[in-house]
Every structure is written in C-alpha cells, then in structure tokens.
Design an enzyme around this catalytic site. Sequence first.
Site, PDB file in Angstrom:
ATOM      1  N   HIS A 133      12.932  25.484   8.292  1.00  0.00           N
ATOM      2  CA  HIS A 133      12.209  25.586   7.029  1.00  0.00           C
ATOM      3  C   HIS A 133      12.979  24.882   5.923  1.00  0.00           C
ATOM      4  O   HIS A 133      13.921  25.433   5.360  1.00  0.00           O
ATOM      5  CB  HIS A 133      11.965  27.059   6.667  1.00  0.00           C
ATOM      6  CG  HIS A 133      11.271  27.228   5.360  1.00  0.00           C
ATOM      7  ND1 HIS A 133      11.517  28.289   4.515  1.00  0.00           N
ATOM      8  CD2 HIS A 133      10.335  26.448   4.732  1.00  0.00           C
ATOM      9  CE1 HIS A 133      10.768  28.154   3.427  1.00  0.00           C
ATOM     10  NE2 HIS A 133      10.049  27.058   3.534  1.00  0.00           N
ATOM     11  N   GLU A 145      16.424  26.818   6.362  1.00  0.00           N
ATOM     12  CA  GLU A 145      16.499  28.039   7.168  1.00  0.00           C
ATOM     13  C   GLU A 145      16.225  27.687   8.626  1.00  0.00           C
ATOM     14  O   GLU A 145      15.180  27.115   8.945  1.00  0.00           O
ATOM     15  CB  GLU A 145      15.472  29.066   6.683  1.00  0.00           C
ATOM     16  CG  GLU A 145      15.754  29.595   5.291  1.00  0.00           C
ATOM     17  CD  GLU A 145      14.655  30.501   4.762  1.00  0.00           C
ATOM     18  OE1 GLU A 145      14.974  31.446   4.010  1.00  0.00           O
ATOM     19  OE2 GLU A 145      13.460  30.276   5.095  1.00  0.00           O
TER      20      GLU A 145
END
Length: 275
Positions: A133, A145
């Site tokens: 992410h 992430e």
Amino acid sequence: MKIGVIGLGTMGAGIAQLCVEAGLETVGREVTLELGEGARGRIGHFLTRKVEKGQIEAFDLELLSLTTELSDLGDCDLVIEAIVEELDPKQELFAELERVCKPSAVLATNTSALSVTEIASATSSPERVVGMHFFNPAPLMPLVEIVRAQLTSDEAFETAYALGERLGKHPIRCHDTPGFVVNRVLIPLLNDCVRVLDEARVSVEDLDAGMKHGAGWPMGPCELLDLVGIDVHVHASDALYDKLREPRMAPPPRLVAMANAGLLGRKSGRGFYTY
C-alpha cells in the site's frame, strides 16, 4: 528484477516512476496505449523536473515499456496492481495474473481499504499474494505498508518488503486487517475532525491551524482531505465502515455531500479550500 505495474493512473504512474528512478526494468499495462503514453509522458516530465532540481542525476525512461496485454507481464518477478478500488475487478485480475505470470512471481495489490486475503482468494496460489500500500502521491510519500494476507508466504512478504526499500521507501510490516495501520487510525480521526467543524462551529482555517499548531500536524485535516480527494476518502471510509460497523468509520454527511457535489479538493479545484 523486472516489475509489472497494472493501471497507470495517479497511483500506478507514481509507482512506475519510482521503479524507473530505481533503475528497474518496468512493464506498465493500461487498457489503451494512448492512456499508457499519457502516463509515460507525465512520468518523464516529473523525472525531468527532479533532474533540474538536482534531486536525481539522470533517468532512463526506456526502462518503462507499455502494453495493453496482461500476457506481456509473464516474465516479471513482481507485479503491482493499481486498478479501480473494487473487489470484483481486482479478483478477476489476480485470477488472470495467476495464469499469465511465472510461478515464482510475487503478485502485489496496492489496495488501501480492501482485504488482501479476499483478493488472494481468487487465485489457487494465495501464498504469493501480498499487499503493497503506497500512499498518494507515491513518489513523495515515504511510507509503504507491506501487508501479510492470511496465506502470504514469508518469501513473498520479504520480497515485497525488499522492493519497498529499493524504491527508497520506508516500508512497515503489518497484517491484513481493515484499513491496515495508517488508514485504520487516520480515517476515523479525519472524520472526527470534520464533525468538529459543525459541532464546535469552528472555521476550516482555524481547525487546520489548531491541529498544526496544537497537535504538531504538518498539514491541517481539511488541507489533507483536499489533497487526498474527498471522494477517495469517502470511498475508503465506506469500505472501513462496511467491515467494522464502527460509527466513527462512517463518512460524515458533510463529506458525502461534498463528494456528491463534485467538491473533491485539489483535483477539482475546490473542496474545503478553492485552488
């Protein structure tokens, strides 16, 4: 290492730009070559500006090839999906990627609010599916992430983490829970800030000043929502609320009304502020 990026909109083009900056051979897939060429032009423009500012020495845009065919990603070592934020299209795409990509390829999704485990369930090899992410704008935001789904293998997880580092990001490890880490905290917090606008009868400018000078935020909540996009936030907020049913996760009526009126923030020229 050869990287595939599917979807060259704002997020996908930003990720492809990072790959080119890192000197990685990259295949960008769009639904039409016209869209792909437009994205490559923007990437070249942004990288040229970075050279002019002395932020990088040089770049090779030839590292980025374009295609409309998923089969052209067959020899990529890691493929990052950055298409529309809806579960069904993502599942269909990953089922197709499993057929065209080599068995050792890691398949990553850039989803911000959907379940990586649910996306992976569309494949018969969910162990090679992982979340990556990136935050918008991807070339500027330092965080990525790395999301471990229920069946993600250690090898796929660490490969994605290593790529995050190679792209110059600060990756963090997390598990597949709604909103992952940042959005799980930030989305309800931003929703609270918007509710305070009405409840405390404070101006947009004063709310932003309060959070910047009182809480040490680098950017006020309304400025941040305008940057992210009101529609993007409402979509992610709805997705979190659907999963968790916590009232704070639901987008405030004020934000929903703004999204419906086309007041989307910077990208539309007007949101909480006028641009």
